[in-house]
Design an enzyme around this catalytic site. Structure first.
Site, short mmCIF file in Angstrom:
data_model
loop_
_atom_site.label_atom_id
_atom_site.label_comp_id
_atom_site.label_asym_id
_atom_site.label_seq_id
_atom_site.Cartn_x
_atom_site.Cartn_y
_atom_site.Cartn_z
CG ASP A 157 3.83 -14.84 32.68
OD1 ASP A 157 3.20 -14.76 31.61
OD2 ASP A 157 4.01 -15.93 33.28
CG ASP A 161 1.55 -20.56 29.00
OD1 ASP A 161 2.72 -20.13 28.98
OD2 ASP A 161 0.75 -20.31 29.92
CD GLU A 198 -1.68 -12.33 28.84
OE1 GLU A 198 -0.57 -12.57 28.35
OE2 GLU A 198 -2.03 -12.71 29.98
#
Length: 745
Positions: free
Chosen positions: A440, A506, A443
């Site tokens: 995950d 998401d 970024e």
């Protein structure tokens, strides 16, 4: 980024120096790829000897790293710091290029692709494929743009501004503009959730954690594909700004900060040919294990769970005859405030070794969540700080913030020792029995830092995810073997396709978010990524039963399939009884399709073609396919159209020919639009005319012997003999020669 004020003027505070002519052209041997051409391009037409004084020039170098690819380097000042571009596996360092070069003719030819530079004024650089002009760089196309401190340019805020991750301001940029032909359409640029066709859009290549409902993207790839049969990769790992017919409507513009810009033009002629060459340059996807194609079930994010919860989910899935292949433990497998310490929370998982053994005894694989951040409370923080493994600020202090995890630091993957340290923690988990990692984040990468290898922070922002995912992927390759390694990654940039699988990030639990998720996957597919997944049912919020059931059917007709949510579980019986049946029907259908899907994944390792494909990739000559982003081709021979509105109506386009509904056997004539209604146990899934579909004999698991009980289903609309290959998960391959005149469907 927009520099002009309409067609005639520059914006206030912008000064432009444009390549005005090819003053001289000569052959050189010292390009990055061997022989090439170098051009001096003055920023004014040289009419007399005195015009060469006090005059800036652009130096343009043409070369070819691979057949059918031309590299273009534009530089203002060549003596400055040279920023490295992407790692390009297809380019052999120091090797000779593929081009034939003629300085007198101003041409560089590589395979079918020719770059042609016209001596003199006006500036003209064109790209041709077998004599057909594809695009070119003309008057005021190549520019060195200088910005005053108060320049009124349309820079926007790119990235997570509140987290101090918006891209930095710059005082100078180099831009290129390539012609857009009449009707020419542009695709790609990473996983973007807006319209599939990028014409009219401004696109900023800058990774950000922005969800699926904004212009921000987790997977930014500075590569686009044109409907005219070529592609362009801007070879810069930092911020690249694209204006696709949105500043100069007749052109695609791309710009980077600094003194130089480099890009590759990639020949077709078909979109598949472009992707094949592009992935030869940037890297092909590997084979992923057959078990990873099965259904992944998750704990979800902030829900309460322990081993009893996990076991109850698995027991209920088995009792209801819902096959699952992977169980995923999200963040709270570790103790809160400790992410990441890579230790099971002993309060809820007191016997992790035993639990993993029990899961493996049930023939399940195990995936656990990780990220590249080390929270201050984690015992690993002090260890990493002392060893110099965390990214630091210019004053030598560890870079920290409280967004996401209190006082967290960031592992510096430019430090080989830090990478090895991080990998050591993962190897312990693999030895314990973990089979895959959900990588995950990646970024939220700061700019006010100093990297171990001295990298420019603005160019590390997008590249960080590549180093992070590679560190994790390498662990699995070393431990499990190349064909058994699989990630579940959120962020990426060019080349990320070499470390699958990636998921869509998401989304919210609504039909519009389901649609934007599909658009993101199709855009990513046209950016060179063969494998892709998403959170079935949406991540944020709880879907109603209709959304969950429609999303389940869609999610199981793709590359990889995972139930996952944020604050609520995604087990189907929590929605209604029909959701259980929908899960059963479409999971079993995917298991039957495994001989077909697994082979498509294997083929991607040599062609780069994605498993889930936009219609335009398979039907580039059909104008009806050009804009379609609510349906797709799965593996080349099956067409899927998810049902978005609750009442069950769906509009879809079928290209010419006789299509067969996979579930009902109904024959339908293509060549236009049709409106259908489907209950929750169905959706439009049509088999292409003349297809031969390998059909497996089992529906309880994805990793079985596909040759045992295999059926080759031959569909009407084809003629002649076709070879169909089937490869089993253990590597046995058999090719069948099928006469399509003997239609079985």
């Amino acid at each position: 980024m927009k520099f002009t004020d309409g067609f005639w003027q520059l914006r206030p505070g912008v000064a432009a120096l444009y390549a005005q002519e090819a003053y001289d052209i000569w052959q050189v041997a010292d390009t990055a790829d061997g022989p090439g051409l170098r051009i001096t391009a003055p920023t004014a037409v040289i009419a007399k000897r005195g015009d060469v004084l006090n005059r800036a020039t652009l130096t343009v170098t043409l070369s070819s790293p691979l057949e059918g690819i031309v590299r273009v380097n534009i530089a203002h000042h060549t003596g400055g710091r040279r920023e490295s571009g992407f790692h390009l596996p297809g380019v052999v360092e120091g090797g000779a290029g593929e081009a034939s070069v003629s300085a007198s003719e101003g041409t560089l030819t590589s395979g079918p692709l020719t770059a042609r530079i016209t001596q003199g004024a006006p500036w003209s650089l064109s790209f041709e494929e077998n004599g057909r002009r594809l695009t070119g760089s003309g008057h005021k196309a190549q520019g060195y743009m200088q910005l005053a401190p108060d320049a009124q340019v349309d820079t926007g805020i790119v990235g997570n501004a509140r987290a101090a991750q918006a891209r930095p301001a710059a005082s100078a940029f180099v831009h290129e503009q390539l012609d857009l032909g009449v009707g020419e359409l542009i695709y790609g640029l990473g996983e973007r959730f807006g319209p599939l066709v990028k014409n009219g859009q401004s696109v900023e290549i800058w990774n950000a954690d922005g969800g699926t409902s904004s212009e921000q993207a987790y997977k930014n790839v500075p590569f686009f594909l044109s409907s005219r049969g070529y592609g362009v990769l801007v070879n810069d790992t930092g911020h690249v700004s694209f204006e696709i017919g949105s500043e100069a409507v007749e052109r695609t513009q791309f710009s980077v900060p600094g003194e130089s810009l480099e890009y590759f033009v990639i020949a077709g002629p078909t979109p598949k040919d472009v992707l094949e060459r592009y992935t030869a340059l940037t890297g092909r996807p590997p084979v992923v294990p057959a078990w990873s194609f099965g259904l992944w079930l998750s704990t979800s994010f902030t829900t309460d769970y322990d081993e009893a919860t996990v076991t109850s989910f698995i027991d209920e899935m088995a009792r209801r005859e819902l096959p699952i292949s992977v169980f995923h433990f999200d963040c709270f497998w570790m103790r809160e405030f400790n992410w990441c310490d890579f230790e099971w929370d002993p309060r809820v998982f007191p016997d992790p070794d035993g639990m993993l053994d029990r899961l493996h005894e049930r023939d399940l694989r195990v995936c656990v969540w990780i990220n590249p951040y080390i929270a201050q409370r984690s015992p690993l923080f002090a260890e990493a700080e002392a060893a110099g493994y965390l990214v630091r600020r210019a004053d030598g202090s560890v870079w920290q913030w409280d967004l996401w995890q209190a006082g967290m630091g960031l592992v510096d993957f430019t430090n080989p020792d830090a990478t090895a340290w991080f990998q050591g923690k993962l190897r312990a988990l693999v030895d314990q029995g973990v089979d895959a990692f959900k990588t995950d984040f990646g970024e939220r990468i700061p700019l006010d830092v100093v990297w171990h290898d001295g990298a420019d922070p603005s160019r590390m922002h997008n590249l960080y995810t590549h180093l992070y995912n590679k560190a994790v992927h390498d662990v699995l390759v070393d431990a499990r073997g190349a064909g058994e390694a699989v990630l579940f990654a959120r962020s990426a940039t060019a080349g990320g396709q070499t470390m699958p699988v990636h998921w869509g990030g998401d989304s919210t639990s609504t039909f519009p978010s389901m649609a934007e998720t599909l658009r993101g996957g199709l855009s990513l597919a046209l950016s060179g990524f063969a494998h892709w997944s998403h959170d079935i049912g949406g991540f944020e919020g709880t879907p109603d039963a209709a959304v969950f059931k429609r999303w389940t059917a869609f999610g199981l007709l793709g590359s990889h399939s995972r139930f996952h949510g944020s604050q609520s579980y995604r087990v189907p019986w929590m929605f209604d009884d029909e959701a259980v049946e929908v899960t059963r029907v479409f999971t079993r259908l995917k298991m039957r399709l495994m001989p077909y899907l697994f082979q498509v994944g294997i083929d991607a390792t040599t062609t780069g073609a994605p498993i889930m494909r936009p219609m335009v990739l398979e039907f580039p000559d059909d104008p009806g396919a050009a804009y379609l982003d609510s349906q797709y081709i799965l593996g080349g021979d099956t067409l899927g159209a998810p049902v978005f509105p609750e009442p069950g109506g769906v509009d879809l386009y079928l290209p010419a020919g006789t299509w067969t509904h996979l579930l009902t056997g109904e024959k339908v004539g293509g060549g236009g639009w049709r409106r259908e209604r489907h209950d929750f146990l169905s959706l439009p899934i049509y088999v292409r005319p003349g297809a031969v579909l390998p059909w497996g004999a089992r529906e309880d698991r994805p990793d079985y012997d596909y040759l045992d009980g295999l059926t080759l289903r031959v569909f009407p609309g084809g003629s002649g003999t076709v070879d169909v290959s089937v490869t089993t998960p253990d590597g046995r391959e058999e090719t069948f020669s099928v006469d399509r005149a003997e239609v079985t469907e």
